[in-house]
Write a protein that holds these residues in place. Structure first.
Motif, PDB file in Angstrom:
ATOM      1  N   THR A  49       0.856  -1.183   0.000  1.00  0.00           N
ATOM      2  CA  THR A  49       0.000   0.000   0.000  1.00  0.00           C
ATOM      3  C   THR A  49       0.892   1.233   0.000  1.00  0.00           C
ATOM      4  O   THR A  49       2.111   1.143   0.218  1.00  0.00           O
ATOM      5  CB  THR A  49      -0.936   0.023   1.222  1.00  0.00           C
ATOM      6  N   SER A  50       0.298   2.388  -0.264  1.00  0.00           N
ATOM      7  CA  SER A  50       1.095   3.610  -0.313  1.00  0.00           C
ATOM      8  C   SER A  50       0.238   4.796   0.107  1.00  0.00           C
ATOM      9  O   SER A  50      -0.987   4.707   0.203  1.00  0.00           O
ATOM     10  CB  SER A  50       1.651   3.836  -1.727  1.00  0.00           C
TER      11      SER A  50
ATOM     12  N   PHE B  26      -4.476   7.515   0.450  1.00  0.00           N
ATOM     13  CA  PHE B  26      -4.072   6.125   0.650  1.00  0.00           C
ATOM     14  C   PHE B  26      -4.447   5.306  -0.579  1.00  0.00           C
ATOM     15  O   PHE B  26      -5.499   5.528  -1.180  1.00  0.00           O
ATOM     16  CB  PHE B  26      -4.775   5.568   1.888  1.00  0.00           C
TER      17      PHE B  26
ATOM     18  N   VAL C 278      -3.999   1.129  -2.502  1.00  0.00           N
ATOM     19  CA  VAL C 278      -3.503  -0.246  -2.534  1.00  0.00           C
ATOM     20  C   VAL C 278      -2.796  -0.448  -3.868  1.00  0.00           C
ATOM     21  O   VAL C 278      -3.402  -0.305  -4.925  1.00  0.00           O
ATOM     22  CB  VAL C 278      -4.641  -1.265  -2.367  1.00  0.00           C
ATOM     23  N   GLU C 279      -1.510  -0.748  -3.823  1.00  0.00           N
ATOM     24  CA  GLU C 279      -0.719  -0.938  -5.033  1.00  0.00           C
ATOM     25  C   GLU C 279      -0.738  -2.390  -5.497  1.00  0.00           C
ATOM     26  O   GLU C 279      -0.874  -2.672  -6.682  1.00  0.00           O
ATOM     27  CB  GLU C 279       0.738  -0.483  -4.795  1.00  0.00           C
TER      28      GLU C 279
ATOM     29  N   GLY D 138      -2.540  -6.048  -4.123  1.00  0.00           N
ATOM     30  CA  GLY D 138      -3.392  -6.675  -3.123  1.00  0.00           C
ATOM     31  C   GLY D 138      -2.746  -7.891  -2.476  1.00  0.00           C
ATOM     32  O   GLY D 138      -1.640  -8.306  -2.855  1.00  0.00           O
TER      33      GLY D 138
ATOM     34  N   LEU E  60      -4.297   2.634   6.863  1.00  0.00           N
ATOM     35  CA  LEU E  60      -3.717   1.291   6.833  1.00  0.00           C
ATOM     36  C   LEU E  60      -4.361   0.412   7.898  1.00  0.00           C
ATOM     37  O   LEU E  60      -4.759  -0.726   7.629  1.00  0.00           O
ATOM     38  CB  LEU E  60      -2.204   1.362   7.050  1.00  0.00           C
TER      39      LEU E  60
ATOM     40  N   SER F 173      -7.660  -0.783   6.945  1.00  0.00           N
ATOM     41  CA  SER F 173      -7.759  -1.487   5.667  1.00  0.00           C
ATOM     42  C   SER F 173      -7.174  -2.893   5.678  1.00  0.00           C
ATOM     43  O   SER F 173      -6.993  -3.484   4.604  1.00  0.00           O
ATOM     44  CB  SER F 173      -7.048  -0.667   4.574  1.00  0.00           C
TER      45      SER F 173
ATOM     46  N   VAL G   6       2.282  -6.363   5.378  1.00  0.00           N
ATOM     47  CA  VAL G   6       1.849  -5.325   4.441  1.00  0.00           C
ATOM     48  C   VAL G   6       2.811  -4.149   4.530  1.00  0.00           C
ATOM     49  O   VAL G   6       3.194  -3.713   5.615  1.00  0.00           O
ATOM     50  CB  VAL G   6       0.395  -4.882   4.724  1.00  0.00           C
TER      51      VAL G   6
ATOM     52  N   LEU H 262       3.516  -0.179   3.789  1.00  0.00           N
ATOM     53  CA  LEU H 262       2.921   1.131   3.537  1.00  0.00           C
ATOM     54  C   LEU H 262       4.078   2.059   3.199  1.00  0.00           C
ATOM     55  O   LEU H 262       4.903   2.372   4.057  1.00  0.00           O
ATOM     56  CB  LEU H 262       2.153   1.648   4.750  1.00  0.00           C
TER      57      LEU H 262
END
Length: 258
Positions: free
Chosen positions: A63-64, A69, A71-72, A74, A110, A113, A245, A247
């Motif tokens: 994610t970024s 925000f 999701v790059e 999944g 984040l 999510s 994950v 971020l």
């Protein structure tokens, strides 16, 4: 919960002898290559995937945050998909438009999510969050100029889940805002390190993730009134699966030299 911190030795104290001149500056004969902060951050994440990820056992996501925000990549059990996602993400940030930094909003998003992981996390899976940023927040709306309030909101959201998460906050770049990151980390119960330390943490996870125990056991064989003790070698393997994950900061300042 395994105590990862017994194995995680901070690598922040680095030797400064190599490539330095007499006055402590890098000599012209030994120039130091300059990398952007996004290259350093994504490079550390690549190394983490290579060190830790086991296809079919571990699951990761990317994610970024910039202005918002996103999701790059999944949730996936594939190291290839994660590495490809990191490469594409770094290329996009390096050549794309410069965004603002909504760090505090992004961190809380984040926490809100990770439900995909939570729904699928069986007992015994260790949850990890790895946050990479230079720490300069210029664009948060919900938590503008409020690292401690964002940290508390992050911690409260995570505490609502049934399984714990280990959260590491990695600063990247020579101009990293250590003060603001420290406030965020303390309020959010995160571990704060520099991005170089991610490799050390990955090595510790690699050591914990698959453990093999070998030894000798004694079996007793009995038949027709006699018995004999026989020693036999044995080996057992225990596997600890990880859900993790990333971020990663994609703001304009991440294009600057680190």
């Amino acid at each position: 919960m395994l105590n990862l911190w017994k194995l995680f030795k901070s690598s922040s104290a680095k030797s400064s002898a190599g490539g330095l001149g007499a006055n402590g500056a890098h000599s012209a004969a030994n120039p130091v290559p300059t990398f952007s902060k996004i290259a350093l951050g994504c490079g550390a994440c690549h190394q983490f995937v290579r060190s830790v990820h086991r296809d079919g056992i571990d699951r990761g996501a990317i994610t970024s945050f910039g202005n918002n925000f996103a999701v790059e990549t999944g949730v996936t059990p594939s190291a290839y998909e994660l590495s490809s996602g990191l490469t594409a993400f770094e290329r996009k940030v390096s050549s794309g438009r410069k965004e603002g930094t909504a760090l505090y909003d992004g961190v809380v998003r984040l926490a809100e999510s990770v439900s995909d992981f939570e729904l699928a996390r069986e007992h015994g899976r260790i949850g990890l969050m790895l946050i990479v940023t230079d720490g300069v927040d210029m664009h948060s709306q919900r938590f503008a100029e409020a690292p401690e309030r964002a940290g508390r909101a992050f911690r409260n959201r995570l505490s609502s889940y049934s399984k714990p998460w280990i959260v590491l906050l990695f600063g990247v770049g020579r101009d990293v805002d250590r003060h603001s990151l420290g406030l965020l980390a303390q309020a959010g119960e995160m571990r704060l390190h520099m991005v170089d330390d991610m490799a050390t943490f990955g090595a510790a996870l690699n050591q914990l993730g698959t453990q093999i125990r070998v030894g000798m056991r004694t079996d007793c064989l009995a038949q027709d009134g006699w018995a004999v003790a026989v020693q036999r070698p044995f080996a057992t393997m225990s596997v600890t699966p990880y859900d993790y994950v990333f971020l990663i900061d994609r703001s304009g300042s991440m294009q600057d030299a680190g």
